[in-house]
Design a protein around this motif. Structure first.
Motif, short mmCIF file in Angstrom:
data_model
loop_
_atom_site.label_atom_id
_atom_site.label_comp_id
_atom_site.label_asym_id
_atom_site.label_seq_id
_atom_site.Cartn_x
_atom_site.Cartn_y
_atom_site.Cartn_z
N LEU A 117 -21.67 20.59 59.79
CA LEU A 117 -22.71 19.69 59.31
C LEU A 117 -22.25 18.92 58.07
CD1 LEU A 117 -25.86 21.95 59.79
CD2 LEU A 117 -25.23 19.92 61.12
N MET A 118 -21.52 19.58 57.17
CA MET A 118 -21.02 18.88 55.98
C MET A 118 -20.05 17.77 56.37
SD MET A 118 -20.71 21.75 52.96
CE MET A 118 -19.66 22.87 53.86
N ALA A 119 -19.25 18.02 57.40
CA ALA A 119 -18.33 16.98 57.89
C ALA A 119 -19.11 15.78 58.44
CB ALA A 119 -17.41 17.55 58.96
N LYS A 120 -20.34 16.01 58.89
CA LYS A 120 -21.18 14.94 59.41
C LYS A 120 -22.05 14.31 58.32
CE LYS A 120 -22.84 15.49 63.55
NZ LYS A 120 -23.67 16.02 64.64
N GLY A 121 -21.88 14.72 57.07
CA GLY A 121 -22.59 14.10 55.96
C GLY A 121 -23.83 14.83 55.49
N TYR A 122 -24.07 16.04 55.96
CA TYR A 122 -25.22 16.81 55.52
C TYR A 122 -24.90 17.58 54.24
CZ TYR A 122 -27.64 16.03 59.93
OH TYR A 122 -28.27 15.45 60.99
N LEU A 131 -30.52 25.42 55.74
CA LEU A 131 -31.41 24.33 55.34
C LEU A 131 -30.49 23.21 54.88
CD1 LEU A 131 -34.41 23.58 54.97
CD2 LEU A 131 -34.16 24.29 52.58
N ALA A 132 -30.60 22.05 55.51
CA ALA A 132 -29.68 20.95 55.22
C ALA A 132 -30.47 19.67 55.01
CB ALA A 132 -28.70 20.79 56.38
N ARG A 133 -29.84 18.75 54.28
CA ARG A 133 -30.46 17.47 54.00
C ARG A 133 -29.46 16.36 54.27
NH1 ARG A 133 -33.01 15.13 48.35
NH2 ARG A 133 -33.43 13.08 49.22
N ARG A 134 -29.97 15.30 54.88
CA ARG A 134 -29.17 14.10 55.06
C ARG A 134 -30.12 12.92 54.97
NH1 ARG A 134 -25.68 12.26 60.32
NH2 ARG A 134 -24.79 10.41 59.37
#
Length: 138
Positions: free
Chosen positions: A41-46, A63-66
């Motif tokens: 997810l971080m690689a996708k910008g989250y 729990l993620a935010r983008r």
């Protein structure tokens, strides 16, 4: 008259060692799956805001935010990606939504964000599959 010998006390085994080992392995595998999903997810910008958040509604794996989206992410690891995707049941979906609403309600900075239930499905030898805005489940 024959004398009866006392019956030997049953052997009390601690929780079966194999069950404990299997439970520990499942716990470690679950943590590993969550870390893989977080990196994906971080690689996708989250931005990852939390791991294994526990609340009244249930546990949130990630729990993620983008942008303007607050994603409650359920991580499922199964033998196949299809099995992982199909493993989210309606009752679990509702618990995730309730847990996400509770987190958003208790953190003022998250209140204006749109809540969404996502899933990251994992299977051995396959790239993770990120499903955005999953429906009620099967």
């Amino acid at each position: 008259m024959t004398q009866r010998l006392p019956r030997p006390a049953p052997i009390r085994r601690p929780k079966a060692a194999w069950r404990q080992a299997r439970g520990g392995a499942a716990f470690r595998d679950g943590h590993a799956a969550e870390w893989i999903a977080a990196v994906w997810l971080m690689a996708k910008g989250y931005q990852i805001l939390g791991f294994r958040l526990k609340g009244r509604g249930g546990e949130i794996d990630l729990l993620a935010r983008r942008g303007r989206v607050l994603a409650v992410v359920e991580v499922k690891r199964r033998a196949t990606l299809d099995a992982a995707v199909l493993s989210l049941k309606p009752a679990q979906f509702e618990r995730l939504r309730a847990a996400g609403e509770a987190v958003r309600r208790n953190r003022p900075a998250l209140q204006p964000l749109e809540l969404r239930i996502d899933m990251v499905a994992l299977a051995p030898g396959r790239f993770p599959r990120h499903l955005r805005g999953v429906e009620r489940g099967g």
